[in-house]
Write a protein that holds these residues in place. Structure first.
Motif, PDB file in Angstrom:
ATOM      1  N   LEU A   6      28.743  54.202  16.761  1.00 56.91           N
ATOM      2  CA  LEU A   6      28.171  53.961  18.080  1.00 56.91           C
ATOM      3  C   LEU A   6      28.908  54.796  19.108  1.00 56.91           C
ATOM      4  CD1 LEU A   6      27.793  50.070  17.898  1.00 56.91           C
ATOM      5  CD2 LEU A   6      26.125  51.830  17.261  1.00 56.91           C
ATOM      6  N   SER A   7      28.185  55.202  20.158  1.00 56.01           N
ATOM      7  CA  SER A   7      28.763  56.049  21.199  1.00 56.01           C
ATOM      8  C   SER A   7      29.365  55.201  22.301  1.00 56.01           C
ATOM      9  CB  SER A   7      27.695  56.981  21.789  1.00 56.01           C
ATOM     10  OG  SER A   7      27.206  57.850  20.793  1.00 56.01           O
ATOM     11  N   PHE A  27      29.887  55.138  26.071  1.00 50.31           N
ATOM     12  CA  PHE A  27      29.287  55.825  27.217  1.00 50.31           C
ATOM     13  C   PHE A  27      30.320  56.286  28.234  1.00 50.31           C
ATOM     14  CE2 PHE A  27      25.808  53.078  25.694  1.00 50.31           C
ATOM     15  CZ  PHE A  27      24.883  54.067  25.414  1.00 50.31           C
ATOM     16  N   ASP A  42      32.321  58.836  19.748  1.00 46.57           N
ATOM     17  CA  ASP A  42      31.814  57.882  18.769  1.00 46.57           C
ATOM     18  C   ASP A  42      32.911  56.915  18.336  1.00 46.57           C
ATOM     19  OD1 ASP A  42      29.326  58.974  18.858  1.00 46.57           O
ATOM     20  OD2 ASP A  42      29.608  60.257  17.107  1.00 46.57           O
ATOM     21  N   LEU A  57      16.078  53.100  28.679  1.00 37.99           N
ATOM     22  CA  LEU A  57      16.776  53.488  27.450  1.00 37.99           C
ATOM     23  C   LEU A  57      16.993  54.994  27.398  1.00 37.99           C
ATOM     24  CD1 LEU A  57      14.967  51.184  24.845  1.00 37.99           C
ATOM     25  CD2 LEU A  57      17.317  50.979  25.652  1.00 37.99           C
ATOM     26  N   GLN A  58      15.957  55.755  27.725  1.00 37.71           N
ATOM     27  CA  GLN A  58      16.071  57.213  27.732  1.00 37.71           C
ATOM     28  C   GLN A  58      17.063  57.687  28.783  1.00 37.71           C
ATOM     29  OE1 GLN A  58      12.022  58.464  28.273  1.00 37.71           O
ATOM     30  NE2 GLN A  58      11.488  58.195  26.117  1.00 37.71           N
ATOM     31  N   ASN A  77      19.730  56.258  29.650  1.00 38.01           N
ATOM     32  CA  ASN A  77      21.079  56.000  29.162  1.00 38.01           C
ATOM     33  C   ASN A  77      21.372  56.705  27.843  1.00 38.01           C
ATOM     34  OD1 ASN A  77      22.471  53.736  30.931  1.00 38.01           O
ATOM     35  ND2 ASN A  77      20.309  53.194  30.777  1.00 38.01           N
ATOM     36  N   MET A 116      19.526  56.835  25.039  1.00 40.03           N
ATOM     37  CA  MET A 116      19.069  56.194  23.802  1.00 40.03           C
ATOM     38  C   MET A 116      17.580  56.468  23.586  1.00 40.03           C
ATOM     39  SD  MET A 116      21.095  52.530  23.896  1.00 40.03           S
ATOM     40  CE  MET A 116      20.818  52.238  25.647  1.00 40.03           C
ATOM     41  N   LYS A 117      17.195  56.546  22.327  1.00 43.22           N
ATOM     42  CA  LYS A 117      15.813  56.833  21.974  1.00 43.22           C
ATOM     43  C   LYS A 117      15.077  55.532  21.678  1.00 43.22           C
ATOM     44  CE  LYS A 117      12.939  59.513  18.818  1.00 43.22           C
ATOM     45  NZ  LYS A 117      12.927  60.432  17.648  1.00 43.22           N
TER      46      LYS A 117
END
Length: 269
Positions: free
Chosen positions: A167-168, A170, A175, A212-213, A215, A217-218
Motif C-alpha cells: 500500500l502507498s 500518501f 510503499d 478516488l481518482q 487521490n 486511486m483507480k
C-alpha cells in the motif's frame, strides 16, 4: 704520378672497400656500433589514465559513492587493494575516503575487507516474507530495497500470491508492505476510527469515483460510462412482465397419452 701508379692505387682502394663491405655483411665487423638514444615511450592508454586521475581527484563524497555502488552491486567483501583495482579509488593514498567509508552505516569493515551493509540482513525470498510478518503495522519498502538484488521482484511475487499487501503512503509517496495473514491482529487507533466514521461520502457514485481518482486511486467502477451506455441502448429500469403460459387447446396434438392427468381440462370440455 704515372698513370700506371694511379691505376694500382685505385685498385687497392676498391679491394679495401670490397673487403669492408663483405665484413659488414657477414657480421664480422669489429667496429662497435654507435650507442643509440633511448626511445621515448608514449602510453597507448592515455584515456584510461586520465579517467583514473579524474576519479582520484574527485571529492571524497564522489569517491565514496563509487565504492558503495561497487559493493552494492557485487555483494562481496574486498580489500582496499582490490577496490583500487576494480574502481580506481585508492583508499590507502586518501585517508579521508578510507575513514569515511569505515564509519559509513552502509559499509561493513572487518579490519581487512569492506562489504555492503543493508538495513535488514536478508538472503532470499523466504526470509523476506518472515521479516514482513514480524511487522503487522507495516514495514517501509525503502528499508527492504537494498537487502539483496532481487528483493523487489520477490515483493511483487508475494503480493501476487496473496501473502502480503503493498500500500502507498500518501504523505511520503512510498510503499508499505503489510503481512496478509488473518492470524495477525491489526490494531487501529481510536482517532483513526473516528476520522474514518466522520467522513461524509458523496451521494452520487460519480462523485465518489472522482474523489478516488483525485487521490491517486483507480475506481473499480465507471458509473458515467455505464449510464451513458444505458442511455444509448435505451435500457429501461422497469421489470419485464412474464408472458402467461398458453393453455392446451383442441388443436394441440396429444402425444403424451400415458399422462392423462395433463389433459383433464381438455377432455372435460
Amino acid at each position: 704520378m704515372s698513370l700506371q701508379e694511379s691505376l694500382e692505387r685505385f685498385k687497392k682502394q676498391q679491394e679495401k672497400c670490397h673487403s669492408t663491405l663483405s665484413s659488414i655483411a657477414n657480421g664480422r665487423n669489429s667496429v662497435p656500433p654507435l650507442p643509440s638514444a633511448a626511445a621515448v615511450k608514449f602510453s597507448n592508454d592515455t584515456e584510461r589514465l586520465q579517467h583514473i586521475n579524474s576519479i582520484r581527484k574527485a571529492p571524497v563524497g564522489a569517491q565514496m559513492k563509487r565504492v558503495i555502488d561497487f559493493l552494492f552491486e557485487t555483494r562481496r567483501a574486498f580489500t582496499p587493494e582490490q577496490i583500487n583495482e576494480a574502481c580506481y579509488v585508492d583508499m590507502k593514498a586518501n585517508k579521508d575516503v578510507f575513514d569515511s567509508l569505515r564509519k559509513n552505516p552502509k559499509v561493513k569493515y572487518d579490519g581487512q575487507r569492506f562489504s555492503y551493509k543493508s538495513k535488514h540482513n536478508l538472503k532470499d525470498k523466504n526470509q523476506l516474507l518472515q521479516l514482513i510478518r514480524k511487522f503487522p503495522e507495516g514495514i517501509a519498502v525503502i528499508d527492504l530495497k537494498d537487502s539483496y538484488p532481487t528483493v523487489m521482484e520477490d515483493l511483487q511475487a508475494w503480493k501476487a500470491a496473496g501473502q502480503i499487501w503493498l500500500l502507498s503512503n500518501f504523505d511520503s509517496q512510498e510503499d508499505i508492505a503489510y503481512p496478509n495473514d488473518p492470524k495477525v491482529p491489526i490494531k487501529v487507533d481510536d482517532d483513526l476510527k473516528q476520522l474514518f466514521r466522520s467522513i461524509e461520502l458523496p451521494r452520487d457514485m460519480i462523485d465518489i469515483e472522482k474523489d478516488l481518482q483525485k487521490n491517486g486511486m483507480k475506481p473499480a467502477t465507471n458509473t458515467a460510462k455505464r449510464r451513458s451506455a444505458a442511455q444509448i441502448q435505451g435500457a429501461s429500469s422497469k421489470p419485464k412482465t412474464k408472458k402467461k403460459k398458453s393453455e392446451i387447446s383442441k388443436r394441440t396434438k396429444l402425444t403424451n397419452a400415458h399422462l392423462p392427468e395433463l389433459f383433464q381440462n381438455l377432455n372435460s370440455s
